[in-house]
Design a protein around this motif. Structure first.
Motif, PDB file in Angstrom:
ATOM      1  N   LEU A  85      36.312  66.477   1.490  1.00 22.33           N
ATOM      2  CA  LEU A  85      37.012  66.004   0.299  1.00 22.33           C
ATOM      3  C   LEU A  85      38.525  66.078   0.468  1.00 22.33           C
ATOM      4  O   LEU A  85      39.248  65.158   0.079  1.00 22.33           O
ATOM      5  CB  LEU A  85      36.570  66.797  -0.935  1.00 22.33           C
ATOM      6  N   ASN A  86      39.017  67.150   1.071  1.00 20.30           N
ATOM      7  CA  ASN A  86      40.453  67.272   1.303  1.00 20.30           C
ATOM      8  C   ASN A  86      40.951  66.200   2.259  1.00 20.30           C
ATOM      9  O   ASN A  86      42.028  65.627   2.062  1.00 20.30           O
ATOM     10  CB  ASN A  86      40.806  68.663   1.833  1.00 20.30           C
ATOM     11  N   SER A  87      40.168  65.905   3.279  1.00 19.49           N
ATOM     12  CA  SER A  87      40.549  64.855   4.226  1.00 19.49           C
ATOM     13  C   SER A  87      40.569  63.493   3.545  1.00 19.49           C
ATOM     14  O   SER A  87      41.485  62.693   3.761  1.00 19.49           O
ATOM     15  CB  SER A  87      39.579  64.823   5.413  1.00 19.49           C
ATOM     16  N   LEU A  88      39.577  63.228   2.699  1.00 23.07           N
ATOM     17  CA  LEU A  88      39.542  61.958   1.969  1.00 23.07           C
ATOM     18  C   LEU A  88      40.728  61.839   1.014  1.00 23.07           C
ATOM     19  O   LEU A  88      41.340  60.766   0.903  1.00 23.07           O
ATOM     20  CB  LEU A  88      38.228  61.814   1.211  1.00 23.07           C
ATOM     21  N   ARG A  89      41.078  62.927   0.341  1.00 23.57           N
ATOM     22  CA  ARG A  89      42.244  62.909  -0.559  1.00 23.57           C
ATOM     23  C   ARG A  89      43.518  62.582   0.220  1.00 23.57           C
ATOM     24  O   ARG A  89      44.361  61.799  -0.232  1.00 23.57           O
ATOM     25  CB  ARG A  89      42.401  64.255  -1.260  1.00 23.57           C
ATOM     26  N   LEU A  90      43.664  63.183   1.388  1.00 23.48           N
ATOM     27  CA  LEU A  90      44.844  62.951   2.213  1.00 23.48           C
ATOM     28  C   LEU A  90      44.910  61.494   2.673  1.00 23.48           C
ATOM     29  O   LEU A  90      45.972  60.869   2.633  1.00 23.48           O
ATOM     30  CB  LEU A  90      44.835  63.897   3.421  1.00 23.48           C
ATOM     31  N   ILE A  91      43.776  60.938   3.072  1.00 29.07           N
ATOM     32  CA  ILE A  91      43.733  59.536   3.496  1.00 29.07           C
ATOM     33  C   ILE A  91      44.126  58.627   2.339  1.00 29.07           C
ATOM     34  O   ILE A  91      44.942  57.711   2.507  1.00 29.07           O
ATOM     35  CB  ILE A  91      42.330  59.178   4.043  1.00 29.07           C
ATOM     36  N   VAL A  92      43.568  58.864   1.160  1.00 28.70           N
ATOM     37  CA  VAL A  92      43.903  58.044  -0.011  1.00 28.70           C
ATOM     38  C   VAL A  92      45.384  58.174  -0.339  1.00 28.70           C
ATOM     39  O   VAL A  92      46.068  57.177  -0.627  1.00 28.70           O
ATOM     40  CB  VAL A  92      43.018  58.423  -1.222  1.00 28.70           C
ATOM     41  N   HIS A  93      45.915  59.384  -0.263  1.00 32.78           N
ATOM     42  CA  HIS A  93      47.336  59.613  -0.530  1.00 32.78           C
ATOM     43  C   HIS A  93      48.202  58.796   0.428  1.00 32.78           C
ATOM     44  O   HIS A  93      49.159  58.138   0.016  1.00 32.78           O
ATOM     45  CB  HIS A  93      47.649  61.106  -0.421  1.00 32.78           C
ATOM     46  N   HIS A  94      47.852  58.808   1.703  1.00 31.48           N
ATOM     47  CA  HIS A  94      48.615  58.051   2.701  1.00 31.48           C
ATOM     48  C   HIS A  94      48.478  56.550   2.477  1.00 31.48           C
ATOM     49  O   HIS A  94      49.452  55.804   2.627  1.00 31.48           O
ATOM     50  CB  HIS A  94      48.185  58.430   4.114  1.00 31.48           C
ATOM     51  N   LEU A  95      47.288  56.105   2.132  1.00 29.50           N
ATOM     52  CA  LEU A  95      47.094  54.680   1.854  1.00 29.50           C
ATOM     53  C   LEU A  95      47.940  54.225   0.666  1.00 29.50           C
ATOM     54  O   LEU A  95      48.547  53.148   0.701  1.00 29.50           O
ATOM     55  CB  LEU A  95      45.615  54.374   1.608  1.00 29.50           C
ATOM     56  N   ILE A  96      47.991  55.042  -0.369  1.00 27.15           N
ATOM     57  CA  ILE A  96      48.821  54.711  -1.533  1.00 27.15           C
ATOM     58  C   ILE A  96      50.291  54.645  -1.120  1.00 27.15           C
ATOM     59  O   ILE A  96      51.021  53.728  -1.515  1.00 27.15           O
ATOM     60  CB  ILE A  96      48.597  55.717  -2.675  1.00 27.15           C
ATOM     61  N   ALA A  97      50.731  55.588  -0.308  1.00 28.48           N
ATOM     62  CA  ALA A  97      52.128  55.591   0.155  1.00 28.48           C
ATOM     63  C   ALA A  97      52.429  54.343   0.981  1.00 28.48           C
ATOM     64  O   ALA A  97      53.504  53.749   0.845  1.00 28.48           O
ATOM     65  CB  ALA A  97      52.405  56.852   0.968  1.00 28.48           C
ATOM     66  N   ILE A  98      51.490  53.923   1.800  1.00 30.98           N
ATOM     67  CA  ILE A  98      51.679  52.710   2.609  1.00 30.98           C
ATOM     68  C   ILE A  98      51.790  51.486   1.709  1.00 30.98           C
ATOM     69  O   ILE A  98      52.692  50.664   1.861  1.00 30.98           O
ATOM     70  CB  ILE A  98      50.536  52.548   3.632  1.00 30.98           C
ATOM     71  N   VAL A  99      50.870  51.377   0.745  1.00 32.20           N
ATOM     72  CA  VAL A  99      50.904  50.238  -0.187  1.00 32.20           C
ATOM     73  C   VAL A  99      52.208  50.236  -0.971  1.00 32.20           C
ATOM     74  O   VAL A  99      52.849  49.190  -1.124  1.00 32.20           O
ATOM     75  CB  VAL A  99      49.675  50.265  -1.127  1.00 32.20           C
ATOM     76  N   GLU A 100      52.629  51.386  -1.470  1.00 30.54           N
ATOM     77  CA  GLU A 100      53.887  51.474  -2.212  1.00 30.54           C
ATOM     78  C   GLU A 100      55.062  51.099  -1.312  1.00 30.54           C
ATOM     79  O   GLU A 100      56.006  50.460  -1.764  1.00 30.54           O
ATOM     80  CB  GLU A 100      54.083  52.874  -2.786  1.00 30.54           C
ATOM     81  N   GLY A 101      55.017  51.473  -0.055  1.00 31.92           N
ATOM     82  CA  GLY A 101      56.084  51.114   0.889  1.00 31.92           C
ATOM     83  C   GLY A 101      56.169  49.616   1.079  1.00 31.92           C
ATOM     84  O   GLY A 101      57.258  49.030   1.120  1.00 31.92           O
ATOM     85  N   PHE A 102      55.036  48.937   1.191  1.00 31.91           N
ATOM     86  CA  PHE A 102      55.028  47.483   1.319  1.00 31.91           C
ATOM     87  C   PHE A 102      55.563  46.824   0.056  1.00 31.91           C
ATOM     88  O   PHE A 102      56.308  45.864   0.110  1.00 31.91           O
ATOM     89  CB  PHE A 102      53.628  46.953   1.632  1.00 31.91           C
ATOM     90  N   ARG A 103      55.188  47.338  -1.095  1.00 24.72           N
ATOM     91  CA  ARG A 103      55.691  46.784  -2.356  1.00 24.72           C
ATOM     92  C   ARG A 103      57.202  46.895  -2.405  1.00 24.72           C
ATOM     93  O   ARG A 103      57.892  45.978  -2.830  1.00 24.72           O
ATOM     94  CB  ARG A 103      55.090  47.513  -3.547  1.00 24.72           C
ATOM     95  N   GLY A 104      57.726  48.050  -1.999  1.00 23.38           N
ATOM     96  CA  GLY A 104      59.177  48.247  -2.003  1.00 23.38           C
ATOM     97  C   GLY A 104      59.892  47.290  -1.074  1.00 23.38           C
ATOM     98  O   GLY A 104      60.993  46.825  -1.365  1.00 23.38           O
ATOM     99  N   ALA A 105      59.264  46.949   0.040  1.00 18.86           N
ATOM    100  CA  ALA A 105      59.878  46.039   1.002  1.00 18.86           C
ATOM    101  C   ALA A 105      59.922  44.612   0.461  1.00 18.86           C
ATOM    102  O   ALA A 105      60.847  43.857   0.754  1.00 18.86           O
ATOM    103  CB  ALA A 105      59.106  46.071   2.313  1.00 18.86           C
ATOM    104  N   PHE A 106      58.949  44.230  -0.345  1.00 19.13           N
ATOM    105  CA  PHE A 106      58.872  42.863  -0.839  1.00 19.13           C
ATOM    106  C   PHE A 106      59.323  42.716  -2.292  1.00 19.13           C
ATOM    107  O   PHE A 106      59.434  41.617  -2.791  1.00 19.13           O
ATOM    108  CB  PHE A 106      57.447  42.325  -0.685  1.00 19.13           C
ATOM    109  N   GLU A 107      59.579  43.812  -2.991  1.00 18.13           N
ATOM    110  CA  GLU A 107      60.018  43.778  -4.380  1.00 18.13           C
ATOM    111  C   GLU A 107      61.244  44.688  -4.558  1.00 18.13           C
ATOM    112  O   GLU A 107      61.188  45.688  -5.271  1.00 18.13           O
ATOM    113  CB  GLU A 107      58.890  44.247  -5.302  1.00 18.13           C
TER     114      GLU A 107
END
Length: 107
Positions: A69-91
């Motif tokens: 569960l901790n590993s899955l939480r960390l993966i989701v956290h990183h995925l959200i950060a990646i998506v937010e990073g892409f949004r920032g680059a294009f918006e």
């Protein structure tokens, strides 16, 4: 007949071995774990510290589940950060606003 287990010396021996194993568990967990593994490998089941062994096996499954569960939480956290990073680059307008203008230099 002087014991609480009757006259059967085997039962008394198993109880005494169990007591020694419980004491070993309290004193030196690593040695206890190696001893349990050796006894299991040799098929000497009557000498096992069943109480602590059951507890450890149960805890193991809980630790594995918690680690997953901790590993899955960390993966989701990183995925959200990646998506937010892409949004920032294009918006870029999303990240500018009041207080962001420093002397005519946009943020």
């Amino acid at each position: 007949m002087g014991t609480k287990f009757g006259a059967n010396p085997l039962i008394c021996l198993v109880f005494a071995e169990g007591s020694k194993m419980t004491a070993l568990y309290d004193r030196d967990y690593g040695q206890w774990a190696e001893t349990m593994a050796d006894l299991l490998a040799q098929g000497r089941f009557a000498e096992l510290d069943i109480t602590n062994l059951v507890e450890e096996v149960s805890d193991l499954s809980n630790r594995d589940r918690d680690q997953l569960l901790n590993s899955l939480r960390l993966i989701v956290h990183h995925l959200i950060a990646i998506v937010e990073g892409f949004r920032g680059a294009f918006e870029p307008e999303r990240y500018t606003g009041v207080g962001c203008d420093r002397g005519g230099v946009p943020c």
